[in-house]
Design a protein around this motif. Structure first.
Motif, PDB file in Angstrom:
ATOM      1  N   SER A 170      39.792  43.508  27.632  1.00 43.17           N
ATOM      2  CA  SER A 170      39.450  42.278  26.916  1.00 43.17           C
ATOM      3  C   SER A 170      39.095  41.137  27.870  1.00 43.17           C
ATOM      4  CB  SER A 170      40.609  41.854  26.011  1.00 43.17           C
ATOM      5  OG  SER A 170      41.770  41.626  26.778  1.00 43.17           O
ATOM      6  N   GLY A 171      39.140  41.397  29.172  1.00 42.06           N
ATOM      7  CA  GLY A 171      38.788  40.382  30.159  1.00 42.06           C
ATOM      8  C   GLY A 171      38.445  41.033  31.482  1.00 42.06           C
ATOM      9  N   GLY A 172      37.999  40.223  32.415  1.00 42.77           N
ATOM     10  CA  GLY A 172      37.655  40.761  33.730  1.00 42.77           C
ATOM     11  C   GLY A 172      37.413  39.654  34.727  1.00 42.77           C
ATOM     12  N   PHE A 173      37.262  40.044  35.990  1.00 43.87           N
ATOM     13  CA  PHE A 173      37.017  39.092  37.067  1.00 43.87           C
ATOM     14  C   PHE A 173      36.322  39.799  38.213  1.00 43.87           C
ATOM     15  CE2 PHE A 173      41.303  40.796  37.260  1.00 43.87           C
ATOM     16  CZ  PHE A 173      41.408  41.272  38.554  1.00 43.87           C
ATOM     17  N   PRO A 174      35.435  39.075  38.936  1.00 45.13           N
ATOM     18  CA  PRO A 174      34.774  39.669  40.093  1.00 45.13           C
ATOM     19  C   PRO A 174      35.781  39.854  41.228  1.00 45.13           C
ATOM     20  CG  PRO A 174      34.175  37.367  39.894  1.00 45.13           C
ATOM     21  CD  PRO A 174      35.009  37.705  38.694  1.00 45.13           C
ATOM     22  N   ILE A 175      35.596  40.904  42.008  1.00 46.78           N
ATOM     23  CA  ILE A 175      36.502  41.206  43.117  1.00 46.78           C
ATOM     24  C   ILE A 175      35.735  41.169  44.433  1.00 46.78           C
ATOM     25  CG2 ILE A 175      37.932  42.994  44.186  1.00 46.78           C
ATOM     26  CD1 ILE A 175      38.650  43.939  41.364  1.00 46.78           C
ATOM     27  N   THR A 176      36.267  40.392  45.363  1.00 39.50           N
ATOM     28  CA  THR A 176      35.799  40.412  46.747  1.00 39.50           C
ATOM     29  C   THR A 176      36.856  41.170  47.547  1.00 39.50           C
ATOM     30  OG1 THR A 176      34.710  38.274  46.497  1.00 39.50           O
ATOM     31  CG2 THR A 176      35.184  39.011  48.753  1.00 39.50           C
ATOM     32  N   PRO A 177      36.505  42.315  48.101  1.00 36.66           N
ATOM     33  CA  PRO A 177      37.500  43.086  48.859  1.00 36.66           C
ATOM     34  C   PRO A 177      38.151  42.253  49.960  1.00 36.66           C
ATOM     35  CG  PRO A 177      35.546  44.412  48.476  1.00 36.66           C
ATOM     36  CD  PRO A 177      35.212  43.001  48.052  1.00 36.66           C
ATOM     37  N   ASP A 178      39.463  42.410  50.110  1.00 36.62           N
ATOM     38  CA  ASP A 178      40.239  41.647  51.090  1.00 36.62           C
ATOM     39  C   ASP A 178      41.434  42.495  51.508  1.00 36.62           C
ATOM     40  OD1 ASP A 178      42.381  39.685  52.006  1.00 36.62           O
ATOM     41  OD2 ASP A 178      40.700  38.322  51.678  1.00 36.62           O
ATOM     42  N   ASP A 179      41.709  42.543  52.800  1.00 39.37           N
ATOM     43  CA  ASP A 179      42.795  43.380  53.303  1.00 39.37           C
ATOM     44  C   ASP A 179      44.184  42.782  53.067  1.00 39.37           C
ATOM     45  OD1 ASP A 179      41.198  45.463  54.178  1.00 39.37           O
ATOM     46  OD2 ASP A 179      40.906  44.586  56.154  1.00 39.37           O
ATOM     47  N   THR A 180      44.282  41.482  52.872  1.00 41.01           N
ATOM     48  CA  THR A 180      45.605  40.855  52.762  1.00 41.01           C
ATOM     49  C   THR A 180      45.898  40.238  51.408  1.00 41.01           C
ATOM     50  OG1 THR A 180      44.751  38.793  53.687  1.00 41.01           O
ATOM     51  CG2 THR A 180      45.717  40.364  55.233  1.00 41.01           C
ATOM     52  N   MET A 181      44.885  39.832  50.678  1.00 35.80           N
ATOM     53  CA  MET A 181      45.104  39.119  49.430  1.00 35.80           C
ATOM     54  C   MET A 181      45.138  40.073  48.231  1.00 35.80           C
ATOM     55  SD  MET A 181      43.385  35.554  48.991  1.00 35.80           S
ATOM     56  CE  MET A 181      43.814  34.499  47.689  1.00 35.80           C
ATOM     57  N   ALA A 182      46.193  39.945  47.433  1.00 35.06           N
ATOM     58  CA  ALA A 182      46.303  40.740  46.208  1.00 35.06           C
ATOM     59  C   ALA A 182      45.370  40.170  45.143  1.00 35.06           C
ATOM     60  CB  ALA A 182      47.739  40.726  45.706  1.00 35.06           C
ATOM     61  N   LEU A 183      45.025  40.996  44.179  1.00 36.29           N
ATOM     62  CA  LEU A 183      44.208  40.541  43.052  1.00 36.29           C
ATOM     63  C   LEU A 183      45.021  39.578  42.191  1.00 36.29           C
ATOM     64  CD1 LEU A 183      42.596  43.953  42.042  1.00 36.29           C
ATOM     65  CD2 LEU A 183      41.587  42.120  43.400  1.00 36.29           C
ATOM     66  N   PRO A 184      44.367  38.729  41.398  1.00 37.08           N
ATOM     67  CA  PRO A 184      45.099  37.798  40.548  1.00 37.08           C
ATOM     68  C   PRO A 184      45.966  38.502  39.501  1.00 37.08           C
ATOM     69  CG  PRO A 184      42.734  37.650  40.123  1.00 37.08           C
ATOM     70  CD  PRO A 184      42.926  38.552  41.300  1.00 37.08           C
ATOM     71  N   GLU A 185      45.581  39.699  39.123  1.00 38.79           N
ATOM     72  CA  GLU A 185      46.418  40.535  38.257  1.00 38.79           C
ATOM     73  C   GLU A 185      46.028  41.995  38.431  1.00 38.79           C
ATOM     74  OE1 GLU A 185      45.802  40.359  33.830  1.00 38.79           O
ATOM     75  OE2 GLU A 185      44.452  38.740  34.382  1.00 38.79           O
ATOM     76  N   THR A 186      46.951  42.877  38.130  1.00 39.99           N
ATOM     77  CA  THR A 186      46.703  44.314  38.251  1.00 39.99           C
ATOM     78  C   THR A 186      45.684  44.731  37.194  1.00 39.99           C
ATOM     79  OG1 THR A 186      48.944  44.654  39.067  1.00 39.99           O
ATOM     80  CG2 THR A 186      47.794  46.589  38.227  1.00 39.99           C
ATOM     81  N   THR A 187      44.718  45.520  37.616  1.00 37.93           N
ATOM     82  CA  THR A 187      43.637  45.921  36.713  1.00 37.93           C
ATOM     83  C   THR A 187      44.053  47.084  35.810  1.00 37.93           C
ATOM     84  OG1 THR A 187      42.717  47.539  38.256  1.00 37.93           O
ATOM     85  CG2 THR A 187      41.915  45.274  38.442  1.00 37.93           C
ATOM     86  N   ARG A 188      43.272  47.295  34.780  1.00 40.40           N
ATOM     87  CA  ARG A 188      43.387  48.505  33.974  1.00 40.40           C
ATOM     88  C   ARG A 188      42.228  49.447  34.291  1.00 40.40           C
ATOM     89  NH1 ARG A 188      42.924  46.548  27.974  1.00 40.40           N
ATOM     90  NH2 ARG A 188      44.426  48.198  27.911  1.00 40.40           N
ATOM     91  N   ALA A 189      41.174  48.878  34.930  1.00 41.16           N
ATOM     92  CA  ALA A 189      40.017  49.674  35.347  1.00 41.16           C
ATOM     93  C   ALA A 189      39.188  48.848  36.319  1.00 41.16           C
ATOM     94  CB  ALA A 189      39.169  50.070  34.140  1.00 41.16           C
ATOM     95  N   LEU A 190      38.330  49.543  37.072  1.00 50.43           N
ATOM     96  CA  LEU A 190      37.375  48.890  37.967  1.00 50.43           C
ATOM     97  C   LEU A 190      35.972  49.333  37.602  1.00 50.43           C
ATOM     98  CD1 LEU A 190      38.988  49.349  41.502  1.00 50.43           C
ATOM     99  CD2 LEU A 190      39.027  47.302  40.072  1.00 50.43           C
ATOM    100  N   TYR A 191      35.041  48.393  37.592  1.00 54.30           N
ATOM    101  CA  TYR A 191      33.627  48.701  37.464  1.00 54.30           C
ATOM    102  C   TYR A 191      33.013  48.516  38.842  1.00 54.30           C
ATOM    103  CZ  TYR A 191      28.697  48.245  36.546  1.00 54.30           C
ATOM    104  OH  TYR A 191      27.333  48.423  36.592  1.00 54.30           O
ATOM    105  N   VAL A 192      32.221  49.492  39.288  1.00 52.64           N
ATOM    106  CA  VAL A 192      31.560  49.432  40.589  1.00 52.64           C
ATOM    107  C   VAL A 192      30.053  49.403  40.346  1.00 52.64           C
ATOM    108  CG1 VAL A 192      31.238  50.583  42.803  1.00 52.64           C
ATOM    109  CG2 VAL A 192      33.461  50.684  41.670  1.00 52.64           C
ATOM    110  N   GLY A 193      29.418  48.264  40.639  1.00 50.55           N
ATOM    111  CA  GLY A 193      27.981  48.127  40.421  1.00 50.55           C
ATOM    112  C   GLY A 193      27.153  48.865  41.457  1.00 50.55           C
ATOM    113  N   GLY A 194      27.527  48.725  42.723  1.00 52.73           N
ATOM    114  CA  GLY A 194      26.819  49.383  43.822  1.00 52.73           C
ATOM    115  C   GLY A 194      27.735  50.382  44.489  1.00 52.73           C
ATOM    116  N   GLY A 195      27.376  51.631  44.439  1.00 50.68           N
ATOM    117  CA  GLY A 195      28.243  52.707  44.901  1.00 50.68           C
ATOM    118  C   GLY A 195      28.551  52.689  46.389  1.00 50.68           C
ATOM    119  N   GLY A 196      29.491  53.530  46.762  1.00 50.68           N
ATOM    120  CA  GLY A 196      29.931  53.660  48.145  1.00 50.68           C
ATOM    121  C   GLY A 196      31.374  54.099  48.175  1.00 50.68           C
TER     122      GLY A 196
END
Length: 87
Positions: A17-43
């Motif tokens: 019911s909601g979402g947020f963009p993710i910038t990968p970071d080695d030290t910072m946790a996400l604002p909340e634990t996800t239920r799923a991830l969408y990946v626009g550009g593979g790798g």
């Protein structure tokens, strides 16, 4: 706009019911634990799971939806782009 499901309790088996963009970071946790991830550009996608396990998913395709409970997307080891956390 009406929402016929407004009185239903959210669950992990229901749609996000909601979402947020993710910038990968080695030290910072996400604002909340996800239920799923969408990946626009593979790798590759390096994540820390809600359990604390650190995993790297190789060969994630463009436009992939991964049902993962993630607390962090790590910069080291992640080449995927356009990552969105769904909650």
């Amino acid at each position: 706009m009406s929402d016929r499901f407004a009185s239903h309790t959210p669950s992990l088996t229901g749609p996000a019911s909601g979402g947020f963009p993710i910038t990968p970071d080695d030290t910072m946790a996400l604002p909340e634990t996800t239920r799923a991830l969408y990946v626009g550009g593979g790798g590759s996608l390096a994540v820390e799971m809600a359990s604390g396990a650190v995993l790297t998913f190789e060969g994630v395709a463009d436009g992939m939806l991964l049902p993962l409970r993630v607390s962090r997307v790590r910069a080291s080891g992640t080449t995927a782009s356009g990552i969105i956390g769904l909650v």
